[in-house]
Design a protein around this motif. Structure first.
Motif, short mmCIF file in Angstrom:
data_model
loop_
_atom_site.label_atom_id
_atom_site.label_comp_id
_atom_site.label_asym_id
_atom_site.label_seq_id
_atom_site.Cartn_x
_atom_site.Cartn_y
_atom_site.Cartn_z
N TRP A 49 0.84 -1.19 0.00
CA TRP A 49 0.00 0.00 0.00
C TRP A 49 0.88 1.24 0.00
O TRP A 49 2.03 1.21 0.45
CB TRP A 49 -0.92 0.01 1.22
N SER A 50 0.33 2.34 -0.48
CA SER A 50 1.10 3.57 -0.58
C SER A 50 1.39 4.14 0.81
O SER A 50 0.61 3.97 1.75
CB SER A 50 0.33 4.61 -1.41
N ARG A 89 -2.81 12.00 -0.14
CA ARG A 89 -3.24 11.02 -1.13
C ARG A 89 -3.87 11.66 -2.36
O ARG A 89 -4.06 11.00 -3.39
CB ARG A 89 -4.24 10.05 -0.50
N HIS A 97 3.43 9.44 -7.22
CA HIS A 97 4.07 8.19 -6.83
C HIS A 97 5.41 7.98 -7.51
O HIS A 97 6.19 7.13 -7.08
CB HIS A 97 3.15 7.01 -7.15
N ARG A 98 5.68 8.75 -8.56
CA ARG A 98 6.96 8.64 -9.25
C ARG A 98 7.51 10.03 -9.51
O ARG A 98 6.84 10.87 -10.12
CB ARG A 98 6.81 7.88 -10.56
N ILE A 128 10.52 6.04 -6.96
CA ILE A 128 9.25 5.36 -7.20
C ILE A 128 8.75 4.79 -5.88
O ILE A 128 9.53 4.24 -5.09
CB ILE A 128 9.40 4.23 -8.24
N GLU A 129 7.47 4.96 -5.63
CA GLU A 129 6.88 4.39 -4.42
C GLU A 129 7.07 2.88 -4.39
O GLU A 129 6.93 2.21 -5.43
CB GLU A 129 5.38 4.70 -4.39
N SER A 163 5.20 0.57 -3.31
CA SER A 163 4.00 -0.15 -3.71
C SER A 163 3.83 -0.18 -5.22
O SER A 163 3.41 -1.19 -5.79
CB SER A 163 2.77 0.50 -3.06
N ARG A 164 4.20 0.91 -5.89
CA ARG A 164 4.13 0.95 -7.35
C ARG A 164 5.25 0.12 -7.98
O ARG A 164 5.07 -0.49 -9.02
CB ARG A 164 4.21 2.40 -7.85
N LEU A 165 6.41 0.11 -7.35
CA LEU A 165 7.53 -0.66 -7.89
C LEU A 165 7.26 -2.15 -7.78
O LEU A 165 7.62 -2.92 -8.68
CB LEU A 165 8.80 -0.30 -7.13
N ARG A 171 4.43 -3.62 -8.04
CA ARG A 171 3.47 -4.04 -9.06
C ARG A 171 4.14 -4.31 -10.39
O ARG A 171 3.65 -5.10 -11.19
CB ARG A 171 2.40 -2.96 -9.22
N LYS A 172 5.27 -3.63 -10.66
CA LYS A 172 5.95 -3.82 -11.93
C LYS A 172 6.86 -5.04 -11.92
O LYS A 172 7.23 -5.54 -12.98
CB LYS A 172 6.78 -2.58 -12.26
#
Length: 252
Positions: free
Chosen positions: A89-90, A197, A202-203, A208-209, A211-213, A215-216
């Motif tokens: 989560w962020s 929020r 996020h980037r 990079i956050e 949580s976003r990293l 996912r990739k």
């Protein structure tokens, strides 16, 4: 030797629209973060000062003596737990959740005296204050504001100085007044953290956050499926080559 006048250096090219988008301004998000962390400094000192005193007054002696033990035991996995949750989560969401849990724990002690509420409040306080610090400083670094850690620490210290001044007048009615004030301040810190929020970047460049990293990055099942597909393709090619050689040999 013949000397020739050299042309003056060309002026630097103006930044393009793509470069402007690559580094957006983050002052609005940092202002909300600094406000939230300053309010956390106020609530932290109120909880650290009056929480155990309130537990000792309303509960048996062993509960009051063991409250700090519960706080310490909950603080040990606190930082690692919130860091692990940040991969899913962020961090702005987690910061708001941690502040909300801390506010609820402090309010519980002020509204519902007792052994169970005291131990729950101690665990909520111990399990969140270290995580809040790590999340806030990580957010400040992500927003790439100059001297972000120093500014956040200064705001946190300012909140600790303001806290006794605003909580002392409420001591006439016991410890419930300061604890409820601390919970209200932490609720305001939760609102300020929730404001992060809104269109949070996020980037930012190479930042990079987590949580976003995550996912990739490919999962283990995804990698396993790709290996199976590659092996199947290789097997089909080898079978086709063998079948072709057999056909050519039979014709010869």
């Amino acid at each position: 030797m013949e000397t020739r006048p050299t042309a003056p250096p060309a002026p630097p090219a103006p930044p393009t629209a793509g470069a402007a988008k690559a580094h957006p301004r983050t002052r609005c998000w940092f202002a909300a973060l600094a406000l939230s962390y300053t309010l956390e400094g106020i609530g932290y000192i109120i909880a650290g000062t009056f929480l155990v005193a309130s537990i000792t007054q309303d509960a048996p002696g062993w509960v009051g003596a063991g409250a700090w033990v519960v706080v310490g035991l909950a603080a040990i996995p606190g930082s690692a737990l919130w860091t692990a949750l940040a991969r899913r989560w962020s961090r702005p969401t987690l910061l708001a959740v941690a502040l909300m849990l801390q506010a609820a724990g402090i309010a519980l002690t002020g509204l519902v005296p007792g052994n169970i509420s005291a131990l729950v409040a101690a665990a909520a306080f111990g399990g969140t204050f270290v995580g809040i610090t790590s999340l806030a400083l990580a957010l400040g670094e992500h927003l790439q504001v100059p001297r972000a850690v120093a500014l956040l620490t200064a705001g946190y210290g300012t909140g600790q100085i303001i806290s006794p001044l605003i909580s002392r007048p409420l001591l006439g009615t016991g410890y419930s007044g300061p604890l409820l004030l601390g919970s209200v301040v932490l609720a305001a810190a939760t609102v300020a953290a929730a404001a992060l929020r809104v269109r949070y970047p996020h980037r930012l460049g190479h930042m990079i956050e987590p949580s976003r990293l995550a996912r990739k990055l490919p999962t283990w099942h995804h990698l396993q499926a790709k290996c199976v597909a590659a092996n199947r393709t290789l097997f089909e090619r080898q079978r086709l080559i063998i079948w072709t050689k057999v056909r050519v040999g039979s014709r010869a």
